[in-house]
Design a protein around this motif. Sequence first.
Motif, PDB file in Angstrom:
ATOM      1  N   ARG A 196       6.599 -29.059 -47.727  1.00  0.00           N
ATOM      2  CA  ARG A 196       7.161 -29.414 -46.431  1.00  0.00           C
ATOM      3  C   ARG A 196       7.679 -30.849 -46.389  1.00  0.00           C
ATOM      4  NH1 ARG A 196       4.458 -26.298 -41.295  1.00  0.00           N
ATOM      5  NH2 ARG A 196       4.397 -24.198 -42.235  1.00  0.00           N
TER       6      ARG A 196
ATOM      7  N   SER B 148      11.441 -32.006 -46.209  1.00  0.00           N
ATOM      8  CA  SER B 148      12.215 -32.155 -44.975  1.00  0.00           C
ATOM      9  C   SER B 148      12.359 -33.612 -44.559  1.00  0.00           C
ATOM     10  CB  SER B 148      11.548 -31.375 -43.841  1.00  0.00           C
ATOM     11  OG  SER B 148      10.284 -31.921 -43.512  1.00  0.00           O
TER      12      SER B 148
ATOM     13  N   PHE C 264      13.681 -28.115 -42.621  1.00  0.00           N
ATOM     14  CA  PHE C 264      12.863 -27.475 -41.602  1.00  0.00           C
ATOM     15  C   PHE C 264      11.768 -28.461 -41.196  1.00  0.00           C
ATOM     16  CE2 PHE C 264      14.948 -24.204 -44.024  1.00  0.00           C
ATOM     17  CZ  PHE C 264      15.473 -23.392 -43.016  1.00  0.00           C
ATOM     18  N   SER C 265      12.106 -29.283 -40.210  1.00  0.00           N
ATOM     19  CA  SER C 265      11.238 -30.374 -39.753  1.00  0.00           C
ATOM     20  C   SER C 265      10.982 -30.213 -38.260  1.00  0.00           C
ATOM     21  CB  SER C 265      11.901 -31.726 -40.025  1.00  0.00           C
ATOM     22  OG  SER C 265      11.268 -32.760 -39.300  1.00  0.00           O
ATOM     23  N   HIS C 266       9.722 -30.170 -37.883  1.00  0.00           N
ATOM     24  CA  HIS C 266       9.391 -30.090 -36.458  1.00  0.00           C
ATOM     25  C   HIS C 266       9.965 -31.288 -35.693  1.00  0.00           C
ATOM     26  CE1 HIS C 266       6.813 -26.554 -36.237  1.00  0.00           C
ATOM     27  NE2 HIS C 266       6.306 -26.897 -37.420  1.00  0.00           N
TER      28      HIS C 266
ATOM     29  N   GLU D 114      10.070 -19.070 -38.272  1.00  0.00           N
ATOM     30  CA  GLU D 114       8.685 -19.218 -38.742  1.00  0.00           C
ATOM     31  C   GLU D 114       8.569 -18.973 -40.246  1.00  0.00           C
ATOM     32  OE1 GLU D 114       4.827 -20.307 -38.344  1.00  0.00           O
ATOM     33  OE2 GLU D 114       6.340 -20.326 -36.748  1.00  0.00           O
TER      34      GLU D 114
ATOM     35  N   TRP E  80       9.450 -22.488 -42.599  1.00  0.00           N
ATOM     36  CA  TRP E  80       8.837 -23.823 -42.549  1.00  0.00           C
ATOM     37  C   TRP E  80       8.357 -24.284 -43.925  1.00  0.00           C
ATOM     38  CZ3 TRP E  80      10.065 -26.602 -38.617  1.00  0.00           C
ATOM     39  CH2 TRP E  80      10.191 -26.061 -37.335  1.00  0.00           C
ATOM     40  N   ASP E  81       7.774 -23.407 -44.707  1.00  0.00           N
ATOM     41  CA  ASP E  81       7.215 -23.814 -46.007  1.00  0.00           C
ATOM     42  C   ASP E  81       8.290 -24.100 -47.055  1.00  0.00           C
ATOM     43  OD1 ASP E  81       4.589 -23.816 -45.208  1.00  0.00           O
ATOM     44  OD2 ASP E  81       4.203 -21.742 -45.819  1.00  0.00           O
TER      45      ASP E  81
END
Length: 472
Positions: free
Chosen positions: A239, A242, A402-404, A429, A432-433
């Motif tokens: 993660r 990102s 894919f970064s919150h 969903e 994300w990984d």
Amino acid sequence: MVSEKYPAKSHASRVDKYFRALMPEKFTEDVESPLFLLAAATTKYWPFCDQTQPFRQNRNFFYLTGCDLSDCFVTYNTFSGELILYLPPVDEESIMWSGLPMSIEEAREAFDVDDVRRTDTLSADLKNLHSKKPIFMVEDLTKGEHAVFFNELKENVNSILETNHNLLEALEEARAIKDDYELSLMKRASEISDNSHLKVMTTMKIHTMENHLHAEFVYHAFRAGSKNQAYDPICCSGRSCSTLHYVRNDDKLANKQLILLDAGAEWKNYASDVTRTFPINGEWTKEAREIYDLVLKMQTECEKRVAPGVSWDELHCLAHIILIKGFLELGVFKNGSVDEILSTRVSVAFMPHGLGHMLGMDTHDTAGKANYDDPDMLYRYLRIRRTLQARNVVTVEPGIYFSHFLIDPFLRGDNGYNGGKYIDIDVLEKYWDVGGVRIEDDVLVTETGSENFTKITKDPDEISRLIKAALS
């Protein structure tokens, strides 16, 4: 045939040409034509310590001299075209510690300048030979490390000593157009980076930490003669891919999908900048391969359009259009047309940076004309805002992340963040990984199109075979 010497006089002449176009009023019969004065980087010590900081040459000074020594100066006479390099006086006490410095005779042989002198003659030269000329600098040398020298100089010289922003612009525009000598250095930097990236991929069996990737890359670059990296290597996994400029490089690789390695060797002060993304175990997950293939398509379609006269804004927008079309096919985006989704700028949540940047002595090189205050977030971090010219060197580096931190403001509908309704949260969903994928090459704009300096493979199947072979 490429000259044996760095073409400093040709560079000075080119800067002169740009400067005259910017300030023609400085070259009339009634005005003394100006003198350019630039300083090299100085020797700096760490606070409260006798150890010197790592040396990095002033790039504008190097462009006019090809000299990688500290504490020097250079003058360029716009009337006569005379280029003079000034070396610091010999400090006899330092010879015991550091050895003999370059002599005047050696410097005259090594550098493409008209004369080489010592810096202790600079004040007298300016006073006696150029007493009526305005002296232009690109930085205020009366402050900082040069303060004492140049404040004394101002008292002894009758000339106008001033910082001139047009001289800086002339230097930046000149540096944007690479000559054959510069291109040969950049090609060598790219070759070293290609090999170093390949060595990382083919030694994956021994790597269990991000810092192992960092060490492997730098080791092979240094063995090839590249003492410096063009920038701190970005060696991220999972993660963390990102994070655009991740430099911690200290996490474990286990139980993650991808590695993103953004690293470029430097060769004689010229940069390369290369990114490859690959699966840690050689096997692409379904989601990782989908995103990789989409980024590769973004890069391929944009790169094949690189040519003189092409708007970089339009190429950047094309990358976003391809991203949106791909996300609609994957189901990450829903319930909207490409134009509708593009207008909301929600694609910026997944590719927040620009398509690429100028490349040269600096990694983010000169004359890109970026506008970081652009109210349109699609273009705010675009480092090139101009049409391309032959002999520009640029990076082409689309990515999907894919970064919150980037995506959640759109999902919440925060002020100024529209388009969250087009994101399918359930499909998102699954990704994300993946973390992030970026593919980056160094590309020369030729007279008729482009030439890619970066040769390390980006074919996903070949990458998979390399990693699997390394792990076997």
